[in-house]
Write a protein that holds these residues in place. Structure first.
Motif, PDB file in Angstrom:
ATOM      1  N   ALA A  21      -3.989  -9.859  -3.311  1.00  0.00           N
ATOM      2  CA  ALA A  21      -3.531  -8.729  -2.436  1.00  0.00           C
ATOM      3  C   ALA A  21      -3.067  -9.100  -1.234  1.00  0.00           C
ATOM      4  O   ALA A  21      -2.305  -8.523  -0.366  1.00  0.00           O
ATOM      5  N   GLY A  25       0.311  -7.743  -1.075  1.00  0.00           N
ATOM      6  CA  GLY A  25       0.047  -6.459  -0.506  1.00  0.00           C
ATOM      7  C   GLY A  25       1.227  -6.023   0.511  1.00  0.00           C
ATOM      8  O   GLY A  25       1.832  -6.727   1.462  1.00  0.00           O
ATOM      9  N   ASN A  54      -2.001  -5.729 -10.879  1.00  0.00           N
ATOM     10  CA  ASN A  54      -1.621  -4.359 -11.268  1.00  0.00           C
ATOM     11  C   ASN A  54      -0.397  -4.464 -11.963  1.00  0.00           C
ATOM     12  O   ASN A  54       0.192  -5.571 -12.186  1.00  0.00           O
ATOM     13  N   TYR A  56       2.488  -3.269 -12.020  1.00  0.00           N
ATOM     14  CA  TYR A  56       3.762  -3.301 -10.856  1.00  0.00           C
ATOM     15  C   TYR A  56       3.972  -4.668 -10.500  1.00  0.00           C
ATOM     16  O   TYR A  56       5.048  -5.432 -10.766  1.00  0.00           O
ATOM     17  N   TYR A  57       2.875  -5.514 -10.108  1.00  0.00           N
ATOM     18  CA  TYR A  57       2.808  -6.844  -9.364  1.00  0.00           C
ATOM     19  C   TYR A  57       3.070  -7.675 -10.626  1.00  0.00           C
ATOM     20  O   TYR A  57       3.861  -8.937 -10.626  1.00  0.00           O
ATOM     21  N   THR A 120      -7.636   1.207 -13.235  1.00  0.00           N
ATOM     22  CA  THR A 120      -7.136   0.758 -11.791  1.00  0.00           C
ATOM     23  C   THR A 120      -5.726  -0.220 -11.581  1.00  0.00           C
ATOM     24  O   THR A 120      -5.097  -0.037 -10.616  1.00  0.00           O
ATOM     25  N   CYS A 121      -5.211  -0.663 -13.165  1.00  0.00           N
ATOM     26  CA  CYS A 121      -3.985  -1.513 -12.749  1.00  0.00           C
ATOM     27  C   CYS A 121      -2.831  -0.538 -12.875  1.00  0.00           C
ATOM     28  O   CYS A 121      -1.721  -1.054 -12.724  1.00  0.00           O
ATOM     29  N   GLN A 123      -2.398   1.872 -10.651  1.00  0.00           N
ATOM     30  CA  GLN A 123      -2.642   2.507  -9.469  1.00  0.00           C
ATOM     31  C   GLN A 123      -2.079   1.608  -8.282  1.00  0.00           C
ATOM     32  O   GLN A 123      -2.542   0.643  -8.045  1.00  0.00           O
ATOM     33  N   ASP A 124      -1.020   2.260  -7.745  1.00  0.00           N
ATOM     34  CA  ASP A 124      -0.207   1.554  -6.538  1.00  0.00           C
ATOM     35  C   ASP A 124       0.425   2.726  -5.707  1.00  0.00           C
ATOM     36  O   ASP A 124       1.496   2.958  -6.232  1.00  0.00           O
ATOM     37  N   ARG A 126       2.331   2.141  -3.456  1.00  0.00           N
ATOM     38  CA  ARG A 126       3.795   1.527  -2.772  1.00  0.00           C
ATOM     39  C   ARG A 126       4.803   1.876  -4.185  1.00  0.00           C
ATOM     40  O   ARG A 126       5.981   1.416  -3.710  1.00  0.00           O
TER      41      ARG A 126
END
Length: 768
Positions: A21, A25, A54, A56-57, A120-121, A123-124, A126
């Protein structure tokens, strides 16, 4: 970081998550400093960090991981199993789990069938899920009521650069707003993007308007004014001055294109002069058709108006002299009020609203109405001329029936200078084509010069197949025609497949792939009609597939085709029935002589029980790499000597890599003997072997597995990598079956559908 890693596993996870994070982040796509931080991490730490990121990263860290010698593929595979909650098919070859997951993720988001809170992976706040995954969509699938199409506007830029194939599945009618969004999507992805393949599947009752829209835009036709941002950008990029005088901006329809140059009958009588002679279709003996089938068809849709006088079936074409046919076709050159040109702008209709934005001008509407009225008036006059010509031919050696009086050729393609990009592959599978839609498709095919592959299956064409043939004949005369693949399949065919093949290959001798698959031949052709003897000219076929309908096949016709296809590399013959076993033996013996380049041979449902010498001769070929004898009754008579000869022949063949013996009643004893192919003294290169549907029981399978294991120990390794055991009697003793499968999986990949008992039971009954 070190402190967390030395603690318990949960603390370690929290530490890595905190580090993740902190590094990522709030970062943006081009955030260099944080990327440098990731590059500075040791590979061992980064490896433990990957599963905590997640999607996206994880997608963005790919390049960094590769530089560290790490792969994200195992992580993407675990995410797939966790999120999609299913395993991929064992027949599916997954080359990139990241690509597969993100492409499927995109489609699920588009259709609204994925719960983002389920993991949870996913969800973001951004990131935009659609925008982030759009760049991985190479095959976009649109289904049902076009769900999600209206949401794709913001990601069109990414899809234009990535999508290469458009698939439509189980389509149904949609509201106007959704159809509007679909048109924009098609225009952008095809005309401005990279889409080269269009596939429509499982559409038994298609919406005619929607079907016309998809076909027309796929063929490069577009008539709307320019509010499309991509069109505007292309216009701005074009040079000004004299170049602008020679080329109108894309998406702006030229009034010149609406003036359809319809040559008069007096100036067009020599249509075929200095051109390729008429199609071999003229040699087909066609039955009479009802006069009702020759009535004018008018197709109207949201942005199309088609009026044609093309008959459903060109009746008794074979009995008309060539001069009469050519003259008759020259009288029917008034093109319908819609464009038939590939990669061209379609002629606007007065009732259609602009798709890129803005309505058509009133002056243009009046002009189009005038053109339509004149065209219809001229076509009426030409109909009278055709009737008179038909009456003049009546009573001659090639008399026309009453049903042939309205016979016409497809109108010539329009010559329009302004082109849009069109697709190169069109696949219509289980899309029922009405007479209207078939007419419209034919108009497009006449000049779809960029089309390289045409695949039509189960379209219920019936007699309309002759319209398709005439359109292809017209297309073949285009100097820049690129068609190289033709596949036609249906339940019922109106003409024997070999005559159909002769017609197509006469027009397209440079064709590389020809597939004709039919179940039943129309009985009308068998009663009182003299069948022609097709004579095949040399062609460039590399792949030929023919599924013959019921009825006896004349071997000389098939031999003529094989002899003309000297470059053939792949041959598939399905359900051929010969007058006698000797006729089949003649064909099999001729293969090695007529087709020396043959690499792949597939024979399905041919009775080879009396052709054992010819089968062995084929297996001795030094060029064949794949051989399939499926449901060919090879071992029906328990010819033990033949099985030993077959095994010894395969053992000596170094080039053969795939052997398919599906459905030949091999049984336990035959299977155990088959293991000798991989014995220590064998030079065989067999990698894939299919022994499905062969009445194999667990006892025979365990013996085969032990014998194979012994050969592997003696030789050090065996060439076998894939073994298909599906649809056998392996459920009779599950314990022994599992033991055998475990032993076999040490040597190769095993395909086993032991839970599918329906076919197994049918096979068992057939042996009793």
């Amino acid at each position: 970081m070190l402190q967390y890693s030395q603690g318990c596993s949960s603390c370690s996870c929290r530490g890595l998550a905190t580090l993740s994070a902190g590094l990522w982040g709030g970062c943006q796509k081009n955030d260099g400093p944080r990327m440098l931080h990731m590059l500075a991490l040791p590979s061992t730490i980064l490896q433990h960090l990957l599963p905590l990121l997640n999607i996206y990263y994880l997608e963005r860290i790919e390049e960094t991981a590769v530089k560290k010698g790490l792969s994200t593929e195992p992580v993407w595979c675990q995410i797939w199993k966790r999120v999609m909650k299913r395993k991929p098919s064992q027949y599916e070859n997954i080359r990139c789990w990241r690509q597969k997951f993100l492409e499927t993720f995109f489609h699920n988001i588009m259709r609204g069938i994925l719960d983002m809170s389920s993991d949870t992976c996913l969800q973001d706040p951004r990131f935009s899920p659609l925008l982030h995954s759009a760049r991985y969509v190479t095959e976009l699938t649109i289904g049902n009521k076009l769900q999600g199409v209206t949401r794709l506007g913001p990601v069109l830029g990414s899809l234009v650069d990535s999508v290469k194939t458009l698939k439509f599945l189980h389509l149904r009618s949609a509201d106007k707003a959704t159809e509007y969004a679909l048109r924009l999507l098609l225009h952008c992805l095809i005309h401005h993007g990279k889409v080269c393949k269009i596939s429509l599947s499982s559409w038994p009752t298609p919406d005619q308007d929607l079907l016309v829209v998809i076909l027309k835009i796929s063929a490069g036709l577009w008539r709307q004014t320019s509010d499309c941002k991509m069109c505007v950008q292309e216009q701005d990029a074009e040079s000004s001055g004299s170049a602008q005088e020679n080329r109108l901006p894309q998406c702006v329809e030229s009034q010149e294109s609406s003036h359809m140059q319809a040559p008069s009958g007096g100036n067009s009588e020599n249509k075929w002069t200095n051109e390729k002679p008429p199609s071999a279709l003229l040699n087909l003996h066609l039955p009479d058709v009802d006069q009702k089938a020759l009535t004018k068809v008018s197709t109207k849709s949201g942005d199309n108006a088609v009026a044609t006088d093309i008959p459903a079936v060109p009746a008794l074409i074979g009995s008309i002299s060539r001069n009469a046919v050519c003259h008759q076709s020259s009288l029917n050159k008034v093109p319908p009020p819609t464009s038939q040109s590939s990669n061209t702008s379609a002629i606007p209709s007065a009732n259609n609203s602009s798709y890129c934005g803005g309505d058509a001008k009133a002056e243009q509407d009046e002009l189009f109405d005038f053109v339509f009225a004149v065209a219809q008036e001229e076509m009426k006059k030409l109909q009278d001329g055709n009737t008179q010509l038909a009456e003049e031919n009546a009573g001659n050696g090639g008399a026309l029936s009453e049903a042939a009086q309205g016979t016409t050729d497809l109108p010539p393609p329009l010559k329009i200078r302004y082109h849009f990009r069109s697709v190169t592959s069109l696949n219509l599978h289980n899309v029922v084509l009405s007479l209207e839609s078939c007419h419209f498709l034919c108009h497009l095919l006449c000049s779809w010069v960029s089309l390289e592959a045409l695949m039509m299956a189960y379209n219920e064409l019936g007699s309309n197949i002759f319209l398709i043939l005439k359109a292809l004949c017209t297309l073949s005369r285009q100097p820049d025609c690129h068609l190289s693949v033709v596949q036609l399949s249906d339940f019922v065919v109106q003409v024997p497949p070999l005559e159909l093949a002769c017609t197509i290959l006469t027009d397209f001798p440079s064709l590389h792939v020809l597939a004709l698959k039919f179940n039943v031949e129309d009985s009308l052709w068998e009663e009182g009609l003299e069948q022609s003897d097709p004579e095949f000219l040399a062609n460039q076929l590399k792949q030929l597939e023919i599924q013959f309908p019921r009825g006896l096949l004349k071997p000389k016709h098939l031999l003529s085709l094989l002899g003309a296809s000297s470059s053939l590399e792949k041959l598939i013959l399905d359900s051929a029935t010969f007058p006698s076993p000797e006729d089949l033996r003649v064909v099999l013996r001729a293969l090695s002589e007529l087709n020396p380049t043959l690499k792949k041979l597939y024979l399905h449902e041919l009775n080879l029980s009396g052709c054992k010498s010819e089968v062995l001769l084929l297996l001795q070929s030094s060029t064949l790499e794949e051989v399939t004898f499926s449901f060919c009754q090879l071992f029906e008579r328990r010819l033990d000597g033949f099985l030993i000869e077959l095994i010894n022949t395969v053992k000596k063949n170094r080039t053969l890599t795939i052997l398919n013996l599906r459905g030949n009643r091999l049984g336990d004893e035959g299977l155990v003997s088959l293991a000798d192919i991989f014995s220590e003294d064998s030079v065989s290169s067999i990698q894939h072997m299919d022994i499905s549907s062969n009445c194999i029981k667990p006892a025979g399978l365990i013996q085969f597995a032990k014998k194979l294991e012994k050969s592997r120990e003696q030789a050090g390794r065996i060439s076998l990598t894939h073994l298909n055991l599906s649809q056998n009697l392996l459920n009779r003793d599950l314990a022994i079956t599992q033991e055998a499968l475990q032993a076999l999986r040490k040597a190769c990949t095993v395909i086993d559908h032991s839970s599918d008992f329906s076919q197994v039971f049918a096979d068992h009954i057939s042996v009793m």
